[in-house]
Design an enzyme around this catalytic site. Sequence first.
Site, PDB file in Angstrom:
ATOM      1  N   CYS A  25       0.909  -1.123   0.146  1.00 11.18           N
ATOM      2  CA  CYS A  25       0.051   0.101   0.033  1.00 11.18           C
ATOM      3  C   CYS A  25       0.919   1.259   0.041  1.00 11.18           C
ATOM      4  CB  CYS A  25      -1.037   0.184   1.227  1.00 11.18           C
ATOM      5  SG  CYS A  25      -2.109   1.417   1.124  1.00 11.18           S
TER       6      CYS A  25
ATOM      7  N   CYS B 273      -0.413   4.141   2.078  1.00 11.41           N
ATOM      8  CA  CYS B 273      -0.180   4.128   3.569  1.00 11.41           C
ATOM      9  C   CYS B 273       1.281   4.056   4.027  1.00 11.41           C
ATOM     10  CB  CYS B 273      -0.605   2.686   3.909  1.00 11.41           C
ATOM     11  SG  CYS B 273      -2.246   1.835   3.412  1.00 11.41           S
ATOM     12  N   ASP B 274       2.049   3.526   3.170  1.00 14.20           N
ATOM     13  CA  ASP B 274       3.541   3.359   3.290  1.00 14.20           C
ATOM     14  C   ASP B 274       4.706   4.284   2.901  1.00 14.20           C
ATOM     15  OD1 ASP B 274       2.591   1.819   5.743  1.00 14.20           O
ATOM     16  OD2 ASP B 274       2.966  -0.058   4.005  1.00 14.20           O
TER      17      ASP B 274
END
Length: 310
Positions: free
Chosen positions: A136, A139-140
């Site tokens: 992701c 997200c990261d």
Amino acid sequence: MAEKIKCLIIGSGPAGYTAAIYAARANMSPVLYQGTEPGGQLTTTTDVENFPGYPKGISGPEMMIELQQQAERFGTDVRNGWITKVDFNNDLKLWVNDQDELICETVIIATGASAKYLGLPSEKKYLELGGGVSACAVCDGFFYKGQEVAIAGGGDSACEEAHYLSKLCKKVTMLVRRDEFRASKIMQERVKKTDNIEILYNTETKEILGDNSVVENVLVYNNKTGEEKTIPITGFFVAIGHTPNTEIFKPYVNMDETGYIINEPGTSRTNIPGVFVSGDAADHVYRQAVTAAGTGCIAALDAEKYLSSK
Ligand code: NDP
């Protein structure tokens, strides 16, 4: 004897727990089955920094424990177990671990989707260590600001995520296994036009290399020539698709050809009265914890309205 349940929630990600918080507070006595991966996809992520309300960020597993506690505080019955079979012909009947039968007045599907991985042992190792493998980018990606990363995949997700990463990272190398993208033309053009994205066609990943704590390189090979190459990176992203966890509902609930459940626009209602859907099981576009939580809330409110109208 089948157990009678007013509101069954299947899945323990942000969608399931948010639905549980709302359903419990509305006196619907929710029972939540956690499934095979308690806590869902967020338990495979490290820090979550984009969920509102956590100014300092929180680890994915910690956040899921807090969501569970919040759901339990209002009386949600959280259970271990996996719903293995359903029968929505007349009543809403479901079975836990192929044994215990449940008859439900409402069902909220929050079974999510699972990211597909390449299946390399080194990928699993660094994913579990939180050492530089992620499925992701949104997200990261932030953790790789100013660094060099690689992303495997040639679909719309890979292009979208590569483009997102290109705005944060020094360089993004895309590893596309065929001599062409699967992505739509417009997405392809976007990555091709981005200076700090390098595209390697016919290229597959052999191994992710590191110091047993963090990723340092990726070893790739050209599947036409066999030539191998080591690329220095600190982050390895996988964007080769997701699989919605909806297989058991297939005979009854309308879904698209890839298995994402189709809800009535603007609601969480499915084609089966009393069955609602939330989170990634119905969302292949946004796939965020906060959007999953939002649709979990919608599903509980829709289920409550349905119960009151009966
Ligand atoms: P896709 O299935 O469309 O693409 C997967 C990509 O990963 C393909 O390039 C595929 O290669 C590659 N791949 C699969 N397995 C491997 C493997 N083992 N090793 C290396 N590469 C592999 O998945 P997406 O997640 O990209 O998209 C899913 C759906 O969501 C699509 O319908 C897409 O259009 C949609 N979507 C739309 C977006 C938008 O419109 N903004 C954004 C994101 C997704 P190959 O082509 O060789 O099979």
